[in-house]
Design an enzyme around this catalytic site. Structure first.
Site, PDB file in Angstrom:
ATOM      1  N   HIS A 152     -45.028  40.700  40.773  1.00  0.00           N
ATOM      2  CA  HIS A 152     -43.711  40.342  41.310  1.00  0.00           C
ATOM      3  C   HIS A 152     -42.828  41.577  41.489  1.00  0.00           C
ATOM      4  O   HIS A 152     -42.502  42.263  40.523  1.00  0.00           O
ATOM      5  CB  HIS A 152     -43.001  39.331  40.390  1.00  0.00           C
ATOM      6  N   GLY A 201     -31.915  37.841  55.694  1.00  0.00           N
ATOM      7  CA  GLY A 201     -32.698  36.623  55.856  1.00  0.00           C
ATOM      8  C   GLY A 201     -33.796  36.441  54.833  1.00  0.00           C
ATOM      9  O   GLY A 201     -34.653  35.570  54.989  1.00  0.00           O
ATOM     10  N   CYS A 204     -40.968  32.562  40.650  1.00  0.00           N
ATOM     11  CA  CYS A 204     -40.630  32.392  42.067  1.00  0.00           C
ATOM     12  C   CYS A 204     -41.750  31.661  42.811  1.00  0.00           C
ATOM     13  O   CYS A 204     -42.874  31.532  42.315  1.00  0.00           O
ATOM     14  CB  CYS A 204     -40.300  33.747  42.706  1.00  0.00           C
ATOM     15  N   HIS A 255     -42.476  40.552  50.437  1.00  0.00           N
ATOM     16  CA  HIS A 255     -43.536  40.022  51.306  1.00  0.00           C
ATOM     17  C   HIS A 255     -43.376  40.578  52.703  1.00  0.00           C
ATOM     18  O   HIS A 255     -42.288  40.959  53.128  1.00  0.00           O
ATOM     19  CB  HIS A 255     -43.512  38.491  51.334  1.00  0.00           C
ATOM     20  N   HIS A 300     -39.427  37.641  46.499  1.00  0.00           N
ATOM     21  CA  HIS A 300     -40.682  38.295  46.082  1.00  0.00           C
ATOM     22  C   HIS A 300     -41.119  39.072  47.316  1.00  0.00           C
ATOM     23  O   HIS A 300     -41.318  38.472  48.383  1.00  0.00           O
ATOM     24  CB  HIS A 300     -41.709  37.218  45.686  1.00  0.00           C
ATOM     25  N   CYS A 315     -44.917  33.638  43.315  1.00  0.00           N
ATOM     26  CA  CYS A 315     -45.681  33.774  42.066  1.00  0.00           C
ATOM     27  C   CYS A 315     -46.414  32.474  41.762  1.00  0.00           C
ATOM     28  O   CYS A 315     -47.552  32.491  41.260  1.00  0.00           O
ATOM     29  CB  CYS A 315     -44.759  34.173  40.919  1.00  0.00           C
ATOM     30  N   ASN A 327     -38.019  41.094  55.423  1.00  0.00           N
ATOM     31  CA  ASN A 327     -36.584  40.906  55.256  1.00  0.00           C
ATOM     32  C   ASN A 327     -36.214  41.338  53.847  1.00  0.00           C
ATOM     33  O   ASN A 327     -36.851  40.917  52.877  1.00  0.00           O
ATOM     34  CB  ASN A 327     -36.225  39.434  55.467  1.00  0.00           C
ATOM     35  N   ASP A 385     -47.948  31.020  56.602  1.00  0.00           N
ATOM     36  CA  ASP A 385     -46.569  30.592  56.378  1.00  0.00           C
ATOM     37  C   ASP A 385     -46.480  29.080  56.584  1.00  0.00           C
ATOM     38  O   ASP A 385     -47.045  28.526  57.524  1.00  0.00           O
ATOM     39  CB  ASP A 385     -45.627  31.325  57.342  1.00  0.00           C
ATOM     40  N   HIS A 390     -44.324  39.652  56.701  1.00  0.00           N
ATOM     41  CA  HIS A 390     -44.752  38.663  57.679  1.00  0.00           C
ATOM     42  C   HIS A 390     -45.635  39.362  58.720  1.00  0.00           C
ATOM     43  O   HIS A 390     -45.243  40.409  59.254  1.00  0.00           O
ATOM     44  CB  HIS A 390     -43.547  38.083  58.436  1.00  0.00           C
TER      45      HIS A 390
END
Ligand code: 5GP
Ligand code: ZN
Length: 110
Positions: free
Chosen positions: A44, A89, A2, A96, A94, A5, A83, A28, A98
């Site tokens: 992962h 969304g 991904c 994460h 993977h 990764c 998300n 980002d 924000h």
């Protein structure tokens, strides 16, 4: 493999703001606010739905570092979003988080 990764492995460049043996934080590529950082476990995990007793220490490690990462970007007020799943969304599968801030976000989440 991904996208995140590949970033972790250094195959895709990123603007790293924090890294240790377990987690990586980077800017980002398409920021929605003046501060928009993505924090990932280096291992992962597909999404929030993939968190288990055996890997939740990685999530704790992320949350232990979020205040420090935010502070390094000059903010102490911010929103953390994850998300989970396509309907929510999630576009990179993977896990994460924000970190979004640097601007007044308002009270509504959506
Ligand atoms: P999601 O929509 O899955 O919650 O968030 C994925 C985030 O990853 C998006 O905000 C998107 O801009 C960011 N992103 C996707 N590909 C890359 C990339 O190659 N590099 C960086 N730095 N961010 C990315
Ligand atoms: Zn991955």
């Amino acid at each position: 493999m991904c996208v995140f990764c590949e970033i972790i492995d250094g195959k895709i460049p990123s603007q790293k703001v924090y890294e240790d043996e377990n987690i990586l934080a980077f800017k980002d590529i398409n920021p929605v606010a003046p501060v928009h950082i993505i924090v990932v476990p280096k291992h992962h995990i597909e999404s929030m739905n993939g968190i288990t007793e055996s890997n939740s220490a990685l999530v704790a490690a992320i949350f232990e570092k979020i205040p420090q990462i935010a502070k390094s970007q000059g903010i102490d007020s911010y929103r953390v979003i994850s998300n989970c799943g396509a309907d929510a969304g999630q576009s990179v599968m993977h896990l994460h988080f924000h970190i979004i801030g640097g601007v007044e976000l308002g009270e509504k989440i959506i």
